[in-house]
Design an enzyme around this catalytic site. Structure first.
Site, PDB file in Angstrom:
ATOM      1  N   VAL A 189       0.734  -5.436  -4.754  1.00 55.15           N
ATOM      2  CA  VAL A 189      -0.749  -5.058  -4.574  1.00 55.15           C
ATOM      3  C   VAL A 189      -1.264  -3.907  -5.417  1.00 55.15           C
ATOM      4  CG1 VAL A 189      -2.417  -4.150  -2.823  1.00 55.15           C
ATOM      5  CG2 VAL A 189      -0.325  -5.744  -2.347  1.00 55.15           C
ATOM      6  N   CYS A 203      -3.503  -9.995   4.827  1.00 50.69           N
ATOM      7  CA  CYS A 203      -3.690 -11.173   4.021  1.00 50.69           C
ATOM      8  C   CYS A 203      -4.066 -12.384   4.855  1.00 50.69           C
ATOM      9  CB  CYS A 203      -2.835 -11.353   3.056  1.00 50.69           C
ATOM     10  SG  CYS A 203      -1.037 -11.318   3.559  1.00 50.69           S
ATOM     11  N   SER A 239       3.362   0.729  -8.518  1.00 47.11           N
ATOM     12  CA  SER A 239       4.261  -0.006  -9.163  1.00 47.11           C
ATOM     13  C   SER A 239       4.692  -1.394  -8.539  1.00 47.11           C
ATOM     14  CB  SER A 239       5.606   0.901  -9.321  1.00 47.11           C
ATOM     15  OG  SER A 239       6.211   0.959  -7.950  1.00 47.11           O
ATOM     16  N   GLY A 240       4.070  -1.401  -7.273  1.00 51.71           N
ATOM     17  CA  GLY A 240       4.057  -2.544  -6.612  1.00 51.71           C
ATOM     18  C   GLY A 240       3.220  -3.873  -6.766  1.00 51.71           C
ATOM     19  N   ASN A 254      -3.314 -14.176  -1.357  1.00 56.02           N
ATOM     20  CA  ASN A 254      -3.103 -13.150  -0.595  1.00 56.02           C
ATOM     21  C   ASN A 254      -2.822 -11.815  -1.222  1.00 56.02           C
ATOM     22  OD1 ASN A 254      -0.641 -14.604  -1.953  1.00 56.02           O
ATOM     23  ND2 ASN A 254       0.311 -12.535  -1.595  1.00 56.02           N
TER      24      ASN A 254
HETATM   25  N1  LIG Z   1       1.960  -8.393  -0.825  1.00 56.18           N
HETATM   26  C1  LIG Z   1       0.712  -8.899  -0.281  1.00 56.18           C
HETATM   27  O1  LIG Z   1       0.333  -9.864  -0.368  1.00 56.18           O
HETATM   28  C2  LIG Z   1      -0.012  -7.968   0.687  1.00 56.18           C
HETATM   29  C3  LIG Z   1      -1.356  -8.236   1.014  1.00 56.18           C
HETATM   30  C4  LIG Z   1      -1.928  -7.614   1.943  1.00 56.18           C
HETATM   31  C5  LIG Z   1      -1.481  -6.149   2.114  1.00 56.18           C
HETATM   32  N2  LIG Z   1      -0.187  -5.812   1.869  1.00 56.18           N
HETATM   33  C6  LIG Z   1       0.054  -4.424   1.899  1.00 56.18           C
HETATM   34  O2  LIG Z   1       0.156  -3.648   0.788  1.00 56.18           O
HETATM   35  C7  LIG Z   1       1.052  -2.675   0.895  1.00 56.18           C
HETATM   36  C8  LIG Z   1       1.715  -2.663  -0.452  1.00 56.18           C
HETATM   37  O3  LIG Z   1       2.356  -4.043  -0.655  1.00 56.18           O
HETATM   38  P1  LIG Z   1       3.366  -4.754  -1.839  1.00 56.18           P
HETATM   39  O4  LIG Z   1       3.413  -6.069  -1.339  1.00 56.18           O
HETATM   40  O5  LIG Z   1       2.414  -4.192  -3.023  1.00 56.18           O
HETATM   41  O6  LIG Z   1       4.282  -3.898  -1.661  1.00 56.18           O
HETATM   42  P2  LIG Z   1       5.302  -3.510  -2.781  1.00 56.18           P
HETATM   43  O7  LIG Z   1       5.299  -4.373  -3.804  1.00 56.18           O
HETATM   44  O8  LIG Z   1       6.562  -3.140  -2.227  1.00 56.18           O
HETATM   45  O9  LIG Z   1       4.873  -2.185  -3.371  1.00 56.18           O
HETATM   46  C9  LIG Z   1       5.171  -0.791  -2.597  1.00 56.18           C
HETATM   47  C10 LIG Z   1       4.684   0.151  -3.441  1.00 56.18           C
HETATM   48  O10 LIG Z   1       4.591   1.393  -2.693  1.00 56.18           O
HETATM   49  C11 LIG Z   1       5.414   2.364  -3.191  1.00 56.18           C
HETATM   50  N3  LIG Z   1       6.311   3.118  -2.185  1.00 56.18           N
HETATM   51  C12 LIG Z   1       7.263   2.596  -1.241  1.00 56.18           C
HETATM   52  N4  LIG Z   1       7.542   3.490  -0.485  1.00 56.18           N
HETATM   53  C13 LIG Z   1       6.865   4.440  -0.620  1.00 56.18           C
HETATM   54  C14 LIG Z   1       6.739   5.652   0.036  1.00 56.18           C
HETATM   55  N5  LIG Z   1       7.561   6.167   1.038  1.00 56.18           N
HETATM   56  N6  LIG Z   1       5.823   6.870  -0.438  1.00 56.18           N
HETATM   57  C15 LIG Z   1       4.919   6.305  -1.393  1.00 56.18           C
HETATM   58  N7  LIG Z   1       5.006   5.093  -2.229  1.00 56.18           N
HETATM   59  C16 LIG Z   1       5.849   4.348  -1.710  1.00 56.18           C
HETATM   60  C17 LIG Z   1       6.288   1.730  -4.290  1.00 56.18           C
HETATM   61  O11 LIG Z   1       6.495   2.298  -5.550  1.00 56.18           O
HETATM   62  P3  LIG Z   1       7.751   3.455  -5.771  1.00 56.18           P
HETATM   63  O12 LIG Z   1       8.873   3.074  -5.226  1.00 56.18           O
HETATM   64  O13 LIG Z   1       7.873   3.294  -7.155  1.00 56.18           O
HETATM   65  O14 LIG Z   1       7.126   4.812  -5.388  1.00 56.18           O
HETATM   66  C18 LIG Z   1       5.646   0.586  -4.625  1.00 56.18           C
HETATM   67  O15 LIG Z   1       4.580   0.814  -5.649  1.00 56.18           O
HETATM   68  C19 LIG Z   1       2.014  -2.745   1.961  1.00 56.18           C
HETATM   69  O16 LIG Z   1       1.445  -1.911   3.127  1.00 56.18           O
HETATM   70  C20 LIG Z   1       1.668  -4.289   2.436  1.00 56.18           C
HETATM   71  O17 LIG Z   1       1.948  -4.704   3.734  1.00 56.18           O
HETATM   72  C21 LIG Z   1       0.352  -6.459   0.862  1.00 56.18           C
END
Ligand SMILES: NC(=O)c1ccc[n+]([C@@H]2O[C@H](COP(=O)([O-])OP(=O)(O)OC[C@H]3O[C@@H](n4cnc5c(N)ncnc54)[C@H](OP(=O)(O)O)[C@@H]3O)[C@@H](O)[C@H]2O)c1
Length: 350
Positions: free
Chosen positions: A12, A149, A9-10, A317
């Site tokens: 990424v 990223c 749902s996030g 990113n």
């Molecule tokens: N954004 C970027 O540009 C980027 C780039 C490289 C790497 N990353 C890394 O990729 C990962 C995801 O980033 P994002 O930007 O997509 O974050 P995000 O939009 O906040 O999404 C995080 C996801 O994780 C789920 N979640 C949160 N806490 C959780 C838990 N305790 N157990 C299981 N699921 C959980 C949430 O869904 P629900 O609350 O519905 O469960 C949501 O789907 C992070 O580790 C981030 O550092 C991000």
């Protein structure tokens, strides 16, 4: 190949699904979210309407191992440690997009993240997911950890220079700019539109966490400890990263020498483009011309008076910085063509 996405749902997770729905060798078997169990994915990720009718499930390791050959974990750092361990112990292939298995030395988690890694033995099993550097290891790995990223964008720029010992490794300065999607889908006071729009905001001028990954990868290739000084800034774009990497040459080098160095390192790489043009307006890497694609564009300029070589690198990113790299890694692990599911030219104008 049947795949699952945890944290779908996030931002990424959504980008993973955008790529996976069009990947010809993949079927999405299970996607998880804690908040949206039972909801259609396209209700939360509206751009996927018409591409998938899958619904979110809760995180169930037995179901994941029954239904999937490979799982992507796209959850916040600190929460992937247990999830990855549980999947690893079930013998599953995993591509983790969090930071939880990127660093090889357990004490580095204390230093950069402020917590003790609960499974230090698993860190040595995890391969840092940059195919341009670790392709052979990725092919054989059960666990691949995608890079940060900003880290991958800088590493690709600096790697050839450090590998050939061409720069002063005591003084490497990385100035990064990143768009708002880097902060994820959740909202904080500082990410509210009114406070985020229009900014050029330093947010961790010293000791940013990605420094640890950059130093790890450069130290490994240099065979000696490398120190990197990194300062990221939040800027007013949604997607995209620009890294201005300031380096100081040990000996003078010509434009042609540097061009050849990068050609030698990346000439056969599909996702690293060398950008240095004297005509037109795309003279140096610019995130505007990579958004939506898996490219990392790399270019440079020389400041002879100061022995300074400025290497510029740009990526999206959510693509090369996250989901694009993850698909590239999956392709390598599965023996697919590395460009499968990633043949997207950048979206422009955007
Ligand atoms: N954004 C970027 O540009 C980027 C780039 C490289 C790497 N990353 C890394 O990729 C990962 C995801 O980033 P994002 O930007 O997509 O974050 P995000 O939009 O906040 O999404 C995080 C996801 O994780 C789920 N979640 C949160 N806490 C959780 C838990 N305790 N157990 C299981 N699921 C959980 C949430 O869904 P629900 O609350 O519905 O469960 C949501 O789907 C992070 O580790 C981030 O550092 C991000």
């Amino acid at each position: 190949m049947k795949v699952g996405v945890i944290g779908a749902s996030g931002f990424v997770g959504g980008e993973m699904l955008r790529l996976l729905v069009s990947h010809p060798k993949v079927e999405i078997s299970m996607v998880t979210s804690r908040q949206y169990v039972g909801e259609y994915v396209s209700r939360i990720q509206p751009s996927l309407k018409g591409f998938t009718d899958i619904t979110f499930s809760e995180l169930d390791y037995d179901k994941l191992s029954d239904k999937c050959d490979l799982v992507f974990t796209a959850v916040p750092h600190g929460t992937a440690t247990e999830i990855v361990k549980a999947l690893y112990d079930r013998g599953m292939k995993i591509i983790d997009l969090s930071a939880d298995y990127r660093l090889h030395n357990a004490p580095d988690y204390d230093k950069w993240y402020g917590w003790q890694h609960p499974y230090p033995e698993l860190l040595s099993k995890s391969v840092f997911g940059v195919p341009e550097i670790h392709r052979e290891q990725i092919k054989k790995s059960q666990l691949v950890s995608c890079p940060g990223c900003m880290a991958v964008t800088s590493i690709l720029a600096l790697y050839p220079l450090v590998k050939k010992n061409l720069i002063d490794t005591e003084h490497i300065i990385v100035d990064s700019k990143i768009g708002s999607s880097g902060a994820g889908a959740g909202s904080l006071a500082g990410t509210h539109h009114a406070l985020r729009s229009g900014v050029i905001r330093p947010y961790k001028p010293a000791k940013h966490r990605h420094t640890g990954e950059i130093e790890q990868e450069l130290t490994e290739v240099a065979g000696k400890k490398i120190h990197v000084s990194m300062s990221p800034h939040a800027v007013d774009i949604v997607r995209g990263i620009l890294c201005t990497n300031h380096t100081f040459l040990n000996n003078p080098m010509s434009e042609m020498d540097i061009w050849k160095l990068y050609r030698e390192q990346y000439g056969n790489e599909k996702f690293v483009r060398l950008i240095r043009d004297k005509k037109g307006f795309y003279k140096f890497p610019d995130p505007k011309f990579v958004v939506g694609s898996n490219f990392c564009d790399v270019g440079f300029d020389i400041d002879e008076d100061n022995h300074r070589l400025v290497v510029l690198s740009a990526s999206d990113n959510l693509m090369k910085g996250a989901a694009g790299s993850a698909i590239q890694n999956m392709n390598v692990m599965a023996g697919f063509d590395e460009m499968e599911g990633l043949r997207y030219s950048p979206l422009t104008p955007v």
